[in-house]
Design a protein around this motif. Structure first.
Motif, PDB file in Angstrom:
ATOM      1  N   LEU A  79       0.816  -1.206   0.000  1.00 54.55           N
ATOM      2  CA  LEU A  79       0.000   0.000   0.000  1.00 54.55           C
ATOM      3  C   LEU A  79       0.855   1.264   0.000  1.00 54.55           C
ATOM      4  N   LYS A  80       2.106   1.142   0.417  1.00 55.66           N
ATOM      5  CA  LYS A  80       2.996   2.298   0.404  1.00 55.66           C
ATOM      6  C   LYS A  80       3.309   2.765  -1.015  1.00 55.66           C
ATOM      7  N   ALA A  81       3.018   1.936  -2.021  1.00 59.65           N
ATOM      8  CA  ALA A  81       3.232   2.327  -3.416  1.00 59.65           C
ATOM      9  C   ALA A  81       2.005   2.998  -4.023  1.00 59.65           C
ATOM     10  N   LEU A  82       0.875   3.014  -3.315  1.00 61.01           N
ATOM     11  CA  LEU A  82      -0.379   3.482  -3.885  1.00 61.01           C
ATOM     12  C   LEU A  82      -0.330   4.958  -4.266  1.00 61.01           C
ATOM     13  N   HIS A  83       0.230   5.793  -3.414  1.00 65.93           N
ATOM     14  CA  HIS A  83       0.315   7.227  -3.694  1.00 65.93           C
ATOM     15  C   HIS A  83       1.030   7.466  -5.022  1.00 65.93           C
ATOM     16  N   TYR A  84       2.142   6.803  -5.225  1.00 63.72           N
ATOM     17  CA  TYR A  84       2.905   6.992  -6.466  1.00 63.72           C
ATOM     18  C   TYR A  84       2.140   6.490  -7.686  1.00 63.72           C
ATOM     19  N   LEU A  85       1.418   5.382  -7.566  1.00 55.43           N
ATOM     20  CA  LEU A  85       0.651   4.861  -8.696  1.00 55.43           C
ATOM     21  C   LEU A  85      -0.447   5.841  -9.108  1.00 55.43           C
ATOM     22  N   ILE A  86      -1.150   6.418  -8.139  1.00 56.65           N
ATOM     23  CA  ILE A  86      -2.164   7.418  -8.457  1.00 56.65           C
ATOM     24  C   ILE A  86      -1.512   8.624  -9.116  1.00 56.65           C
ATOM     25  N   HIS A  87      -0.375   9.039  -8.592  1.00 63.62           N
ATOM     26  CA  HIS A  87       0.362  10.167  -9.147  1.00 63.62           C
ATOM     27  C   HIS A  87       0.792   9.893 -10.589  1.00 63.62           C
ATOM     28  N   SER A  88       1.114   8.655 -10.922  1.00 62.86           N
ATOM     29  CA  SER A  88       1.612   8.303 -12.249  1.00 62.86           C
ATOM     30  C   SER A  88       0.510   8.243 -13.296  1.00 62.86           C
ATOM     31  N   PHE A  89      -0.709   7.845 -12.899  1.00 67.85           N
ATOM     32  CA  PHE A  89      -1.779   7.627 -13.879  1.00 67.85           C
ATOM     33  C   PHE A  89      -2.880   8.682 -13.839  1.00 67.85           C
ATOM     34  N   GLU A  90      -3.068   9.375 -12.715  1.00 69.19           N
ATOM     35  CA  GLU A  90      -4.105  10.394 -12.567  1.00 69.19           C
ATOM     36  C   GLU A  90      -5.428   9.921 -13.175  1.00 69.19           C
ATOM     37  N   PRO A  91      -5.989   8.840 -12.664  1.00 71.05           N
ATOM     38  CA  PRO A  91      -7.149   8.213 -13.310  1.00 71.05           C
ATOM     39  C   PRO A  91      -8.462   8.933 -13.041  1.00 71.05           C
ATOM     40  N   ASP A  92      -9.427   8.697 -13.937  1.00 70.87           N
ATOM     41  CA  ASP A  92     -10.796   9.157 -13.701  1.00 70.87           C
ATOM     42  C   ASP A  92     -11.486   8.262 -12.674  1.00 70.87           C
ATOM     43  N   ILE A  93     -11.188   6.968 -12.741  1.00 68.52           N
ATOM     44  CA  ILE A  93     -11.791   5.987 -11.842  1.00 68.52           C
ATOM     45  C   ILE A  93     -10.703   5.049 -11.342  1.00 68.52           C
ATOM     46  N   MET A  94     -10.757   4.709 -10.060  1.00 69.67           N
ATOM     47  CA  MET A  94      -9.837   3.733  -9.482  1.00 69.67           C
ATOM     48  C   MET A  94     -10.635   2.662  -8.748  1.00 69.67           C
ATOM     49  N   VAL A  95     -10.231   1.419  -8.901  1.00 68.41           N
ATOM     50  CA  VAL A  95     -10.768   0.313  -8.118  1.00 68.41           C
ATOM     51  C   VAL A  95      -9.567  -0.356  -7.450  1.00 68.41           C
ATOM     52  N   ILE A  96      -9.523  -0.329  -6.125  1.00 70.93           N
ATOM     53  CA  ILE A  96      -8.332  -0.757  -5.394  1.00 70.93           C
ATOM     54  C   ILE A  96      -8.702  -1.872  -4.423  1.00 70.93           C
ATOM     55  N   ASP A  97      -7.939  -2.955  -4.470  1.00 71.54           N
ATOM     56  CA  ASP A  97      -8.143  -4.073  -3.553  1.00 71.54           C
ATOM     57  C   ASP A  97      -6.841  -4.368  -2.818  1.00 71.54           C
ATOM     58  N   TYR A  98      -6.976  -4.697  -1.544  1.00 71.24           N
ATOM     59  CA  TYR A  98      -5.823  -5.089  -0.733  1.00 71.24           C
ATOM     60  C   TYR A  98      -6.214  -6.293   0.108  1.00 71.24           C
ATOM     61  N   ARG A  99      -5.358  -7.316   0.108  1.00 75.12           N
ATOM     62  CA  ARG A  99      -5.667  -8.522   0.862  1.00 75.12           C
ATOM     63  C   ARG A  99      -4.391  -9.094   1.487  1.00 75.12           C
ATOM     64  N   VAL A 100      -4.519  -9.548   2.717  1.00 77.28           N
ATOM     65  CA  VAL A 100      -3.427 -10.248   3.398  1.00 77.28           C
ATOM     66  C   VAL A 100      -3.788 -11.727   3.444  1.00 77.28           C
ATOM     67  N   ARG A 101      -2.903 -12.583   2.921  1.00 79.13           N
ATOM     68  CA  ARG A 101      -3.178 -14.016   2.814  1.00 79.13           C
ATOM     69  C   ARG A 101      -2.127 -14.828   3.561  1.00 79.13           C
ATOM     70  N   GLY A 102      -2.513 -16.068   3.871  1.00 77.91           N
ATOM     71  CA  GLY A 102      -1.592 -16.976   4.544  1.00 77.91           C
ATOM     72  C   GLY A 102      -1.483 -16.673   6.021  1.00 77.91           C
ATOM     73  N   PHE A 103      -0.401 -17.158   6.627  1.00 76.97           N
ATOM     74  CA  PHE A 103      -0.161 -16.884   8.041  1.00 76.97           C
ATOM     75  C   PHE A 103       1.330 -17.050   8.325  1.00 76.97           C
TER      76      PHE A 103
END
Length: 275
Positions: A152-176
């Motif tokens: 998630l620490k990369a999310l700010h930069y990705l938004i900055h790079s694409f400047e989208p009209d619409i974003m759909v964002i998913d985050y999941r922690v798996r395993g143990f």
């Protein structure tokens, strides 16, 4: 539900938790003629070529302190591109005091994090509607990490790079992973919303919807631009060149397209000047 911050727990061996960020963005454009549609696709393919996408993913890797092991990139015919990057743990420049704080990540000038074995991918999908004059550009980016660092620490930069009209964002922690006593830990950091990783100056530009399943460590956020300036969506003309009816019809058509993508369902088409 109580989360135990990982820095307060002694682990048995390596942190095996997998944290995955899926960033799906859309750019919408009105392309009245066939030549405008073809020009838009050509523009997108050139601007978001495999080479440029590789540069973006390399910056993502740098932001989270990763070392690139392998890169596969491809520009497709007739359109679209893909990049897949395998990365491993890189050197730590500076260890932040609050690794798990829910705050937006840095831009490339401030690299302060480390990353364990992971992969980063991007696929692009430029396309157009053959009858209604709507062209869209979609990019799907996945950042998957193992270990202590959240992508998630990369999310700010990705938004900055694409400047989208619409974003759909998913985050999941798996395993143990396990603590020193053998007890399983299914998440190692507190998280209440993906929105907390988006800077406030970006948040105010979007309408946002959260759907979070905390017990499954799954988080979902959708974002759509609030303000609408037709000039930002015309590939050929400017809004001053349109009569009022065309202005209203094109605006309604674009907003309808954005609503369908944002809500993920087909809706009744807007009325036009011929209705």
């Amino acid at each position: 539900m109580t989360f135990i911050p990982q820095q307060h727990v002694t682990l048995h061996g390596f942190n095996n938790l997998t944290k995955s960020l899926s960033f799906n963005m859309y750019d919408i454009c009105y392309t009245k003629t066939k030549s405008e549609r073809e020009a838009y696709i050509e523009y997108i393919d050139d601007f978001y070529s495999a080479e440029r996408l590789t540069s973006i993913l390399t910056n993502v890797s740098d932001l989270i302190g990763a070392h690139v092991l392998n890169i596969a990139q491809q520009d497709y015919v007739p359109q679209g591109a893909s990049v897949t990057m395998l990365v491993s743990e890189g050197p730590v420049v500076e260890v932040p005091e609050e690794t798990y704080e829910e705050t937006p990540g840095p831009l490339p000038e401030a690299v302060v994090m480390s990353l364990d074995k992971s992969h980063i991918t991007v696929h692009t999908y430029p396309e157009y509607h053959p009858e209604e004059g709507i062209s869209t550009f979609r990019a799907d980016i996945d950042v998957s990490t193992c270990g202590e660092i959240s992508p998630l620490k990369a999310l700010h930069y990705l938004i900055h790079s694409f400047e989208p009209d619409i974003m759909v964002i998913d985050y999941r922690v798996r395993g143990f992973t396990r603590d020193i006593n053998g007890h399983k830990l299914f998440i190692d950091h507190d998280i209440t919303s993906i929105q907390n990783y988006i800077p406030e100056d970006i948040q105010v530009k979007y309408d946002m919807i959260d759907v979070n399943v905390y017990q499954e460590h799954t988080f979902h956020t959708k974002c759509k631009l609030r303000e609408f300036d037709l000039d930002q969506y015309l590939f050929g003309d400017t809004k001053e060149q349109l009569d009022k009816k065309d202005f209203d019809d094109i605006t309604a058509l674009l907003k309808h397209e954005m609503d369908e993508i944002f809500y993920g369902k087909n809706m009744n088409p807007p009325p036009t000047k011929n209705d």
